[in-house]
Design a protein around this motif. Structure first.
Motif, PDB file in Angstrom:
ATOM      1  N   PHE A  77       0.924  -1.001  -0.098  1.00 19.07           N
ATOM      2  CA  PHE A  77       0.003  -0.148   0.135  1.00 19.07           C
ATOM      3  C   PHE A  77       0.798   1.098   0.043  1.00 19.07           C
ATOM      4  O   PHE A  77       0.788   2.171  -0.677  1.00 19.07           O
ATOM      5  CB  PHE A  77      -0.947  -0.191   1.272  1.00 19.07           C
ATOM      6  CG  PHE A  77      -2.041   1.041   1.154  1.00 19.07           C
ATOM      7  CD1 PHE A  77      -3.333   0.616   0.896  1.00 19.07           C
ATOM      8  CD2 PHE A  77      -1.589   2.345   1.529  1.00 19.07           C
ATOM      9  CE1 PHE A  77      -4.302   1.764   0.934  1.00 19.07           C
ATOM     10  CE2 PHE A  77      -2.780   3.451   1.577  1.00 19.07           C
ATOM     11  CZ  PHE A  77      -4.023   2.928   1.157  1.00 19.07           C
ATOM     12  N   LEU A  78       1.865   1.274   0.940  1.00 18.33           N
ATOM     13  CA  LEU A  78       2.599   2.366   0.976  1.00 18.33           C
ATOM     14  C   LEU A  78       3.204   2.631  -0.249  1.00 18.33           C
ATOM     15  O   LEU A  78       3.592   3.825  -0.563  1.00 18.33           O
ATOM     16  CB  LEU A  78       3.338   2.615   2.318  1.00 18.33           C
ATOM     17  CG  LEU A  78       2.774   2.527   3.459  1.00 18.33           C
ATOM     18  CD1 LEU A  78       3.380   2.481   4.794  1.00 18.33           C
ATOM     19  CD2 LEU A  78       1.821   4.044   3.680  1.00 18.33           C
TER      20      LEU A  78
ATOM     21  N   LEU B  80       1.173   3.995  -2.929  1.00 21.84           N
ATOM     22  CA  LEU B  80       0.738   5.498  -2.586  1.00 21.84           C
ATOM     23  C   LEU B  80       1.814   6.412  -2.670  1.00 21.84           C
ATOM     24  O   LEU B  80       1.592   7.469  -3.219  1.00 21.84           O
ATOM     25  CB  LEU B  80       0.356   5.477  -1.255  1.00 21.84           C
ATOM     26  CG  LEU B  80      -0.652   6.705  -0.835  1.00 21.84           C
ATOM     27  CD1 LEU B  80      -1.971   6.605  -1.407  1.00 21.84           C
ATOM     28  CD2 LEU B  80      -1.060   6.651   0.642  1.00 21.84           C
ATOM     29  N   PHE B  81       3.214   6.104  -2.420  1.00 23.84           N
ATOM     30  CA  PHE B  81       4.012   7.105  -2.651  1.00 23.84           C
ATOM     31  C   PHE B  81       4.271   7.337  -4.045  1.00 23.84           C
ATOM     32  O   PHE B  81       4.330   8.536  -4.375  1.00 23.84           O
ATOM     33  CB  PHE B  81       5.429   6.392  -1.872  1.00 23.84           C
ATOM     34  CG  PHE B  81       5.598   7.249  -0.544  1.00 23.84           C
ATOM     35  CD1 PHE B  81       5.943   8.527  -0.447  1.00 23.84           C
ATOM     36  CD2 PHE B  81       5.131   6.296   0.556  1.00 23.84           C
ATOM     37  CE1 PHE B  81       6.036   9.042   0.805  1.00 23.84           C
ATOM     38  CE2 PHE B  81       5.540   7.000   1.669  1.00 23.84           C
ATOM     39  CZ  PHE B  81       6.157   8.328   1.901  1.00 23.84           C
TER      40      PHE B  81
ATOM     41  N   VAL C  52       1.239   9.562  -5.253  1.00 26.62           N
ATOM     42  CA  VAL C  52       1.165  11.010  -4.899  1.00 26.62           C
ATOM     43  C   VAL C  52       2.251  11.925  -5.834  1.00 26.62           C
ATOM     44  O   VAL C  52       1.716  12.897  -6.199  1.00 26.62           O
ATOM     45  CB  VAL C  52       1.623  11.311  -3.488  1.00 26.62           C
ATOM     46  CG1 VAL C  52       0.613  10.672  -2.717  1.00 26.62           C
ATOM     47  CG2 VAL C  52       2.877  11.115  -3.059  1.00 26.62           C
ATOM     48  N   PHE C  53       3.222  11.212  -6.439  1.00 27.44           N
ATOM     49  CA  PHE C  53       4.167  11.856  -7.452  1.00 27.44           C
ATOM     50  C   PHE C  53       3.205  12.286  -8.473  1.00 27.44           C
ATOM     51  O   PHE C  53       3.561  13.012  -9.266  1.00 27.44           O
ATOM     52  CB  PHE C  53       5.301  11.204  -7.759  1.00 27.44           C
ATOM     53  CG  PHE C  53       6.240  11.225  -6.496  1.00 27.44           C
ATOM     54  CD1 PHE C  53       6.843  12.192  -5.722  1.00 27.44           C
ATOM     55  CD2 PHE C  53       6.951  10.004  -6.075  1.00 27.44           C
ATOM     56  CE1 PHE C  53       7.705  12.440  -4.937  1.00 27.44           C
ATOM     57  CE2 PHE C  53       7.764   9.931  -5.200  1.00 27.44           C
ATOM     58  CZ  PHE C  53       8.114  11.253  -4.740  1.00 27.44           C
TER      59      PHE C  53
ATOM     60  N   LEU D  57      -0.018  12.614  -8.907  1.00 28.64           N
ATOM     61  CA  LEU D  57      -0.830  13.697  -8.668  1.00 28.64           C
ATOM     62  C   LEU D  57      -0.331  14.932  -8.738  1.00 28.64           C
ATOM     63  O   LEU D  57      -0.806  15.954  -9.231  1.00 28.64           O
ATOM     64  CB  LEU D  57      -1.263  13.473  -7.063  1.00 28.64           C
ATOM     65  CG  LEU D  57      -2.306  14.553  -6.421  1.00 28.64           C
ATOM     66  CD1 LEU D  57      -3.628  14.296  -7.323  1.00 28.64           C
ATOM     67  CD2 LEU D  57      -2.513  14.202  -5.235  1.00 28.64           C
ATOM     68  N   LEU D  58       0.942  15.051  -8.459  1.00 31.58           N
ATOM     69  CA  LEU D  58       1.689  16.487  -8.467  1.00 31.58           C
ATOM     70  C   LEU D  58       1.837  16.743  -9.736  1.00 31.58           C
ATOM     71  O   LEU D  58       1.661  17.890 -10.438  1.00 31.58           O
ATOM     72  CB  LEU D  58       3.062  16.227  -7.674  1.00 31.58           C
ATOM     73  CG  LEU D  58       3.777  17.452  -7.601  1.00 31.58           C
ATOM     74  CD1 LEU D  58       2.979  18.289  -6.513  1.00 31.58           C
ATOM     75  CD2 LEU D  58       5.355  17.129  -6.977  1.00 31.58           C
TER      76      LEU D  58
ATOM     77  N   ILE E 162       2.172  16.669  -0.239  1.00 36.10           N
ATOM     78  CA  ILE E 162       1.811  15.429  -1.016  1.00 36.10           C
ATOM     79  C   ILE E 162       2.341  14.323  -0.381  1.00 36.10           C
ATOM     80  O   ILE E 162       1.675  13.271   0.034  1.00 36.10           O
ATOM     81  CB  ILE E 162       1.774  15.796  -2.355  1.00 36.10           C
ATOM     82  CG1 ILE E 162       0.816  16.354  -2.881  1.00 36.10           C
ATOM     83  CG2 ILE E 162       1.810  14.145  -2.978  1.00 36.10           C
ATOM     84  CD1 ILE E 162       0.869  16.582  -4.659  1.00 36.10           C
ATOM     85  N   LEU E 163       3.588  14.521  -0.243  1.00 37.06           N
ATOM     86  CA  LEU E 163       4.268  13.354   0.387  1.00 37.06           C
ATOM     87  C   LEU E 163       3.758  13.078   2.093  1.00 37.06           C
ATOM     88  O   LEU E 163       3.572  11.875   2.458  1.00 37.06           O
ATOM     89  CB  LEU E 163       5.922  13.712   0.654  1.00 37.06           C
ATOM     90  CG  LEU E 163       6.779  13.493  -0.518  1.00 37.06           C
ATOM     91  CD1 LEU E 163       8.166  14.081  -0.523  1.00 37.06           C
ATOM     92  CD2 LEU E 163       6.581  12.068  -1.073  1.00 37.06           C
TER      93      LEU E 163
ATOM     94  N   SER F 105       0.842  13.596   2.886  1.00 35.84           N
ATOM     95  CA  SER F 105      -0.403  13.037   2.871  1.00 35.84           C
ATOM     96  C   SER F 105      -0.160  11.356   2.770  1.00 35.84           C
ATOM     97  O   SER F 105      -1.120  10.721   3.018  1.00 35.84           O
ATOM     98  CB  SER F 105      -1.356  13.642   1.795  1.00 35.84           C
ATOM     99  OG  SER F 105      -1.705  12.779   1.023  1.00 35.84           O
ATOM    100  N   ALA F 106       0.697  11.223   1.939  1.00 33.92           N
ATOM    101  CA  ALA F 106       1.171   9.450   1.681  1.00 33.92           C
ATOM    102  C   ALA F 106       1.602   8.998   2.853  1.00 33.92           C
ATOM    103  O   ALA F 106       1.126   7.962   3.378  1.00 33.92           O
ATOM    104  CB  ALA F 106       2.327   9.542   0.628  1.00 33.92           C
ATOM    105  N   VAL F 107       2.312   9.632   3.789  1.00 34.37           N
ATOM    106  CA  VAL F 107       2.867   9.119   5.108  1.00 34.37           C
ATOM    107  C   VAL F 107       1.676   9.022   6.228  1.00 34.37           C
ATOM    108  O   VAL F 107       1.634   8.001   6.687  1.00 34.37           O
ATOM    109  CB  VAL F 107       4.014  10.208   5.719  1.00 34.37           C
ATOM    110  CG1 VAL F 107       4.179   9.704   7.189  1.00 34.37           C
ATOM    111  CG2 VAL F 107       5.179  10.047   4.789  1.00 34.37           C
TER     112      VAL F 107
ATOM    113  N   ALA G 200      -1.249   7.968   5.561  1.00 39.26           N
ATOM    114  CA  ALA G 200      -1.812   6.878   5.380  1.00 39.26           C
ATOM    115  C   ALA G 200      -1.467   5.804   6.208  1.00 39.26           C
ATOM    116  O   ALA G 200      -2.317   4.989   6.524  1.00 39.26           O
ATOM    117  CB  ALA G 200      -1.616   6.398   3.785  1.00 39.26           C
TER     118      ALA G 200
END
Lengths: 520, 498
Positions: free
Chosen positions: A172-173, A176-177, A180-181, A183-184, B429-430, B432-434, B436
């Motif tokens: 998941f992490l 997700l990481f 998010v990039f 998304l940016l 944004i980073l 917000s990922a953390v 989680a």
């Protein structure tokens, strides 16, 4: 139906998920067959889609060249649309995800724990996967991409093996990481060009009339790298790959099948759908290193690590890493052969690895372990199983006549023109693959049969159903790949053309640089 | 001589009355009168607790309807001390909604905990009226009065659980810290007054525009002190120390209220106040840097401290610091869409926070122990519906699409990127990922772990009342519906200007 065929393919599984949630929680059989129906219909629809699809729909930057387009405003303040459509790149991926979702249901028949939740999440996953392949709106793409995470997290975390919590949260992490990039980058694109439509964005970017912030070359470069990291985690590219073996080892069979068969392809698909058309110049700049070099690292590293595994499933997991390297190498070549090979390899790896994981699942159901050393001599006890496995292993190592061979050959053909030394190193991967697969086969099936394995029943009907369609496809496409390549090739030709059109100078520079680096 | 004086006094009185325009304060007055009425009811009746809950909802409902009537055109009253416009109306609705939700989740909790003091609801109404004054103020003195009305009510509310020492501690801590913050604020107001000769926003604006900001160190210092005072209320790092203790100690419904409305009001004031300096040329760099560093610190420190919290309330306290950090990034961006993004975030934050505290209130009604993450082990098996709702709130807080938390973050980071603050956007944004990770830890405990045998925490005893379910389901509905279709709400907010 034909007008909304894409939405139907995407959302049928979701309807199934809702129905399953309404069922009494003891009616396992009903849930299983509902899942079969609600993944079967999208499969039939995607076959229909293939029939109706015209290879002339080459998509990319021309909106009129997408087929079955559905476009409705969604969040109008941000010009976000519900925008679906297919071109030669996505059509085969949709078929792949529908097919793998369908056979995965059969591989899930032996799930006994919280069956209702399992199939509901499974079908939600199927919807999200298809959605990713069909979205032509960046925002929609991102939403499907993220939605896919949740069911996957629970499917590994609840129905997985002993270290499932660790594997689930790692998966998941990591993802997700990466996202998010994405998304940016998505926001940077939106605020420069005022649209989320991938079609419009690519036509703007290909014309080199960079709007807003994108006029700054640093920002374009950063965007490419951030997107690459996001997608690389999913592929996974060395050094972002460590979540994959963990996830595979812990995941139940069907989920491994989905993970290797479809989810990994999303990484390379994302690069082809987003990075390539949106940032062509940067793609030419970085492809030799990020895709070419790292691809070869994936091939060789994955193969060596696979050789050292004693867990059969982990071995297949590392072989996935190795095989995805071929896709990357093909993509990096930026010519038609290589790209055709890459996208064909995506499909082939999807079906071959699914078969391999299902076969590993079969032995795990019987032996309750996957330790290669503890197995042996199974060919006497389970001859049919042994022959299916032999077929899958040969497909995996790229035996001529089976589909994997053609895609790998195409990749090498394309890549050799550009990176000869790298390609030669990559070709050693074939030998390594043969070595670890045949060695594993030998240890599992030959030698002395253990006493406690004497009771094992041979592969049963449900298991055969789940691998037979794939096996037939591997054989057919191996002998006659034209039905696949004809659909894909025009789109790939068009994609390659943006790289040859755009400034010859840059491309020459790349050629020279890669000449120094890789040709020696 | 005396005739002239009385003449001037009477003409002055006339002008004062004509400029008062009491109608602008209708919601404020209704709510504060309601508070007084509730106090009277608590004297008269024995069943006052129940009646007061009902009355509080009615009063808040009427007040929010009144806010509709004041109209959307900006109007000033009380000699420019009060300004009513669409911006303040939206905030009034937000406060009324928060108040109503708080009443809904308070009732059963307070009764079970035997702290059913009827005055609780009148305190809540006073707090809401304080919030309203804070937002409607266009003069720093009114702001201060509003803030004090709010704070005094909150001290008592936080310490209302007399059976629990931690509640008393929470009340005291909140009191001390608020006094500290008020001192900052007053000191700042004094500086601003000293520099500009006025406490009215428009006068401060005129002064700032005519004398460039940087040339007036007193104004500079004053604005920074005001900002610092507000940072206490928002609990932005490094002014956050009180947050976890107060969240943990205060009764849960109070925590729900405390974690939402006052922070939103403080931001509302900041948006309104700082908008005065929007066109100051050159915009003071130091001010911008300070706001950005508050945002960055809040996001990072809040997250880091939340990662390893075993106590659920403390974890949510730190996570709320992070959430306010996200809003602070929008505030720092000063872009066109910052206000609508922040307003959307507030709406989302209320639904998520009230909802999640409502769930926790239900769970902890019968359990006196600390709410550690371990206690939630295997909740999905024992209370599947509750666990599922809880999970949706957690995922929304983590910002997973298609829930409202994602849309809110999306709008906020859009605003940040629009103004070209890429570094800030990346950090946000980073983070917000953390974040989680720690929300998922709760989900892991609920879904992936087997229930514990003797944790002393009885999940089976959980029962929910109608009012709580109403609050939870409406929050869930909002989270899902507005998450899937945020268009109309963000569109509505975009039309609101300062």
């Amino acid at each position: 139906m034909d007008n909304h065929i894409l939405s139907a393919i995407t959302f049928f599984p979701l309807i199934g998920a809702v129905l399953i949630l309404l069922m009494p929680s003891k009616s396992f059989k009903l849930m299983r067959w509902t899942s079969v129906v609600f993944t079967g219909i999208p499969l039939l629809l995607s076959v229909r889609l293939y029939q109706l699809f015209s290879p002339a729909s080459t998509g990319m930057n021309q909106a009129e060249l997408y087929q079955f387009v559905e476009k409705y405003p969604w969040i109008s303040t941000f010009h976000i649309n519900y925008y679906l459509g297919v071109d030669g790149l996505s059509v085969t991926m949709v078929i792949l995800s529908a097919l793998i979702s369908f056979i995965g249901v059969f591989a899930s028949f032996n799930i006994q724990k919280a069956v209702k939740g399992y199939f509901a999440l499974y079908l939600l996953l199927a919807t999200a996967m298809t959605g990713v392949f069909l979205s032509l709106d960046f925002f929609l793409f991102y939403v499907f991409w993220e939605v896919m995470l949740l069911p996957m997290y629970f499917l590994i975390g609840i129905w997985g093996g002993p270290r499932r919590e660790y594997a689930a949260i790692k998966f998941f992490l990591y993802t997700l990481f990466g996202s998010v990039f994405m998304l940016l980058v998505m926001l940077v694109f939106y605020f420069s060009a005022n649209t989320f439509s991938l079609v419009e964005l690519s036509s703007i970017m290909i014309s080199k009339d960079y709007p807003g912030y994108l006029n700054v070359s640093v920002i374009r470069n950063a965007a490419w790298i951030l997107l690459f990291i996001g997608f690389a985690i999913k592929i996974p590219v060395f050094p972002f790959h460590t979540w994959l073996p963990d996830a595979h080892v812990e995941a139940p069979t069907a989920i491994s099948v989905i993970l290797a068969g479809v989810l990994l392809k999303m990484g390379t698909y994302g690069i082809l759908r987003i990075s390539y058309p949106l940032l062509p110049e940067e793609t030419m700049k970085y492809a030799p290193y990020a895709l070419g070099f790292l691809g070869v690292v994936n091939i060789v590293y994955g193969a060596f690590v696979a050789m050292a595994q004693n867990d059969l499933k982990k071995l297949i997991a590392y072989s996935s890493i190795s095989h995805m390297g071929y896709v990357m190498l093909g993509m990096a070549s930026l010519n038609v052969e290589g790209m055709n090979g890459a996208i064909f390899q995506m499909f082939n790896h999807g079906i071959i690895t699914s078969m391999l994981f299902i076969l590993v699942g079969v032995i795990y159901d019987r032996a309750h372990h996957r330790d290669i050393h503890a197995l042996g001599g199974l060919i006497q006890q389970m001859p049919r199983y042994a022959s299916f496995t032999a077929f899958a292993f040969f497909a995996g190592l790229g035996l001529p006549g089976l589909s994997g061979f053609i895609s790998e050959a195409l990749v090498f053909l394309g890549a050799f023109k550009v990176y000869s030394i790298l390609t030669i190193i990559a070709a050693s991967g074939i030998i390594l693959t043969a070595a670890y697969l045949l060695w594993a086969y030998m240890r599992v099936f030959f030698g002395k049969l253990h006493e406690q394995h004497r009771e094992f029943p041979d592969i049963n009907a449900i298991e055969v159903i789940s691998i037979l369609p794939v096996a037939i496809l591997i054989l057919l496409l191996g002998v006659y790949p034209a039905p696949y390549l004809n659909v894909v090739e025009p789109t790939m030709q068009k994609m390659v053309s943006i790289f040859s059109d755009s400034s010859g100078l840059a491309f020459n520079l790349i050629n020279q640089m890669s000449h120094y680096l890789f040709r020696g | 001589m005396t005739e002239i004086m009385t003449d001037t006094i009477s003409t002055n009185l006339q002008t004062i009355i004509s400029t008062m325009r009491l109608g602008l304060l209708a919601p404020h007055l209704i709510v504060s009168m309601g508070g007084i009425l509730l106090m009277l009811v608590s004297l008269l009746k024995k069943a006052a607790f129940k009646i007061n809950a009902f009355l509080a909802i009615v009063v808040l409902g009427i007040a929010s309807v009144c806010a509709l009537n004041t109209g959307s055109d900006p109007q000033t009253g009380f000699n420019g001390m009060i300004k009513s416009d669409m911006f303040s109306n939206v905030f009034i609705w937000i406060y009324c909604a928060t108040g109503i939700f708080t009443v809904l989740i308070s009732h059963k909790y307070m009764e079970r905990r035997k702290i059913n003091v009827p005055e609780y609801y009148s305190l809540l109404l006073f707090a809401v009226s304080g919030l309203m004054f804070m937002t409607s103020a266009s003069d720093l003195m009114i702001l201060f009065v509003g803030l004090e009305i709010l704070s005094v009510s909150l001290f008592v509310m936080a310490g209302i659980d007399i059976h629990d020492l931690r509640s008393t501690e929470a009340g005291l801590k909140y009191f001390l810290m608020s006094v500290f913050a008020s001192a900052f604020l007053l000191f700042g107001i004094a500086f601003v007054y000293g520099a500009t000769g006025s406490t009215e926003y428009s006068a401060i604006k005129d002064f700032a525009l005519s004398n460039s900001f940087g040339r007036s160190p007193y104004l500079y210092a004053g604005v920074l002190l005001v900002l610092g005072g507000m940072a206490f209320k928002i609990s932005a790092v490094p002014f956050h120390m009180w947050t976890p203790d107060v969240y943990q100690g205060a009764p849960l419904p109070v925590t729900a209220f405390l974690s939402t409305a006052p922070k939103i009001a403080s931001f509302g004031f900041l948006f309104k106040f700082m908008a005065q300096f929007q066109n100051v040329q050159p915009y003071p760099d130091l001010l911008e840097d300070i706001v950005i560093s508050l945002a960055v610190l809040s996001m990072i420190v809040g997250n880091l401290l939340a990662l390893n919290q075993e106590d659920l309330k403390r974890m949510l306290a730190y996570s709320s610091i992070t959430h306010m950090g996200y809003v602070m990034t929008a505030f720092a961006s000063r872009s066109d869409t910052a206000i609508s993004a922040a307003l959307f975030y507030f709406a989302a934050y209320i639904f998520m926070n009230i909802g999640i505290f409502a769930v926790i209130a239900v769970i902890s009604e019968n359990n006196d122990k600390n709410l550690t993450l371990e206690n939630f082990r295997g909740m999905a098996q024992k209370k599947p519906a509750m666990a599922f709702l809880f999970m949706i709130f957690l995922f929304s807080l983590a910002g997973i699409p298609p829930l409202i938390g994602f849309a809110a973050k999306f709008f906020v980071f859009s605003a940040v990127i629009q103004s070209g603050l890429y570094g800030l956007a990346v950090i946000g944004i980073l983070n917000s990922a953390v974040s989680a990770y720690y929300y998922l830890r709760v989900v892991i405990n609920m879904y992936l772990k087997a229930p514990e045998q003797d944790s002393g925490f009885d999940l089976n005893a959980i029962k929910y009342g109608m009012a709580e379910m109403l609050a939870i389901t409406s929050c869930i509905a909002a989270i899902i519906i507005l998450g899937l279709q945020p268009t109309s709400l963000i569109h509505f907010f975009e039309k609101i200007a300062l």
